[in-house]
Design a protein around this motif. Structure first.
Motif, short mmCIF file in Angstrom:
data_model
loop_
_atom_site.label_atom_id
_atom_site.label_comp_id
_atom_site.label_asym_id
_atom_site.label_seq_id
_atom_site.Cartn_x
_atom_site.Cartn_y
_atom_site.Cartn_z
N GLY A 34 0.82 -1.21 0.00
CA GLY A 34 0.00 0.00 0.00
C GLY A 34 0.85 1.25 0.00
O GLY A 34 0.52 2.25 -0.64
N HIS A 35 1.95 1.22 0.74
CA HIS A 35 2.92 2.33 0.75
C HIS A 35 4.24 1.81 0.19
O HIS A 35 4.73 0.76 0.63
N VAL A 36 4.79 2.52 -0.79
CA VAL A 36 6.02 2.09 -1.46
C VAL A 36 7.03 3.23 -1.44
O VAL A 36 6.68 4.38 -1.70
N ASP A 37 8.28 2.89 -1.15
CA ASP A 37 9.39 3.84 -1.27
C ASP A 37 9.87 3.74 -2.71
O ASP A 37 10.64 2.84 -3.04
N TRP A 38 9.38 4.62 -3.57
CA TRP A 38 9.64 4.57 -5.01
C TRP A 38 10.48 5.78 -5.39
O TRP A 38 10.04 6.91 -5.24
N ARG A 39 11.68 5.54 -5.85
CA ARG A 39 12.59 6.62 -6.22
C ARG A 39 13.20 6.34 -7.58
O ARG A 39 13.44 5.20 -7.95
N LEU A 40 13.49 7.42 -8.30
CA LEU A 40 14.19 7.33 -9.58
C LEU A 40 15.42 8.21 -9.52
O LEU A 40 15.34 9.35 -9.05
N ASP A 41 16.51 7.69 -9.99
CA ASP A 41 17.78 8.41 -9.96
C ASP A 41 17.88 9.30 -11.20
O ASP A 41 18.59 8.99 -12.14
N TRP A 42 17.13 10.38 -11.18
CA TRP A 42 17.10 11.37 -12.26
C TRP A 42 17.35 12.72 -11.63
O TRP A 42 17.06 12.93 -10.45
N PRO A 43 17.82 13.68 -12.43
CA PRO A 43 17.94 15.04 -11.90
C PRO A 43 16.57 15.53 -11.40
O PRO A 43 15.58 15.41 -12.12
N GLU A 44 16.51 16.01 -10.19
CA GLU A 44 15.24 16.41 -9.58
C GLU A 44 14.46 17.40 -10.44
O GLU A 44 13.24 17.35 -10.49
N ASP A 45 15.13 18.32 -11.12
CA ASP A 45 14.42 19.33 -11.91
C ASP A 45 13.76 18.74 -13.15
O ASP A 45 12.98 19.42 -13.82
N GLU A 46 14.02 17.49 -13.48
CA GLU A 46 13.40 16.86 -14.65
C GLU A 46 12.29 15.89 -14.27
O GLU A 46 11.64 15.33 -15.14
N HIS A 47 12.03 15.68 -12.99
CA HIS A 47 10.96 14.78 -12.57
C HIS A 47 9.61 15.36 -12.99
O HIS A 47 9.35 16.54 -12.81
N GLY A 48 8.76 14.51 -13.53
CA GLY A 48 7.40 14.91 -13.84
C GLY A 48 7.27 15.92 -14.96
O GLY A 48 6.22 16.53 -15.11
N GLY A 49 8.29 16.07 -15.76
CA GLY A 49 8.22 17.02 -16.87
C GLY A 49 7.25 16.56 -17.93
O GLY A 49 6.82 15.41 -17.96
N ALA A 50 6.89 17.47 -18.81
CA ALA A 50 5.92 17.16 -19.87
C ALA A 50 6.41 16.05 -20.78
O ALA A 50 5.63 15.26 -21.28
N ARG A 51 7.73 15.98 -21.02
CA ARG A 51 8.27 14.97 -21.92
C ARG A 51 8.29 13.58 -21.29
O ARG A 51 8.16 12.58 -21.98
N THR A 52 8.52 13.50 -20.01
CA THR A 52 8.66 12.20 -19.32
C THR A 52 7.86 12.19 -18.01
O THR A 52 8.42 12.06 -16.93
N PRO A 53 6.53 12.30 -18.08
CA PRO A 53 5.73 12.42 -16.86
C PRO A 53 5.73 11.19 -15.96
O PRO A 53 5.40 11.29 -14.78
N TRP A 54 6.10 10.03 -16.48
CA TRP A 54 6.14 8.82 -15.64
C TRP A 54 7.36 8.84 -14.72
O TRP A 54 7.44 8.05 -13.79
#
Length: 152
Positions: A34-54
Motif C-alpha cells: 500500500g505504501h512504497v518507497d519509489w525513487r528514480l535516480d534522475w535530476p530532480e528538476d526533470e521529474h514529472g516534466g511534460a516529456r517524461t511524466p512517468w
C-alpha cells in the motif's frame, strides 16, 4: 524462530518482471505494498516534466499502476523490449540488472538504456522500488531536434 510462509524475494521479483512483461498495470500494482518507497535516480528538476511524466517519485500502489500506464502511453507498444541480465538477491533485497529498449511516441526515436532496479520485498509485496538508469539517453529520445551521438 518461526518459519515464514511469505513468498521468497526471488519469486516475487520474478512474478513482478513477468507481469511487467505482460503489461497490465493493475496486475503489476497488485505486487506492491500500500505504501512504497519509489525513487528514480534522475535530476530532480526533470521529474514529472511534460516529456517524461512517468519519471517521478511515487508512494502508493495506485501510483505504481499509474507509472506503468504513463510509461505505456509515451512509448510505441510494439517496439518495447527489456533484457534482464541478472537478478541478485540478498534476503529481502534484490537488484535487477539489464537494458531497456523503447521508442518514444512523441519523437519516434528508439533508445536503449542500461538500468539497475533495487527492490525490497516484505510480506510478499514490494516495499522499495529504486531505479537507476541512463536518464540522459531517455531524455534525448523525448527531445525534439537532432538525436544525441551514438547508435541506439
Amino acid at each position: 524462530m518461526t518459519a515464514t510462509t511469505d513468498p521468497t524475494t526471488r519469486a516475487v521479483v520474478g512474478e513482478l518482471l513477468r507481469r511487467i512483461g505482460q503489461g497490465d498495470p493493475d496486475r503489476i500494482a497488485e505486487l506492491y505494498a500500500g505504501h512504497v518507497d519509489w525513487r528514480l535516480d534522475w535530476p530532480e528538476d526533470e521529474h514529472g516534466g511534460a516529456r517524461t511524466p512517468w519519471i517521478r517519485h511515487r508512494s502508493t500502489r495506485a501510483d505504481a499502476a499509474a507509472h506503468y500506464r504513463e510509461l505505456a502511453e509515451h512509448h510505441v507498444a510494439d517496439q518495447v523490449a527489456t533484457r534482464v541480465e541478472r537478478i541478485l538477491v540478498d534476503g529481502a533485497d534484490a537488484v535487477v540488472l539489464g537494458e531497456i529498449r523503447q521508442t518514444s511516441k512523441a519523437t519516434g526515436r528508439p533508445y536503449r538504456a542500461r538500468f539497475a532496479l533495487h527492490l525490497t520485498v516484505e510480506n510478499g509485496l514490494v516495499v522499495r522500488h529504486h531505479v537507476y538508469e541512463d536518464s540522459l539517453t531517455v531524455a534525448r529520445a523525448f527531445t525534439a531536434g537532432p538525436a544525441g551521438p551514438g547508435p541506439v
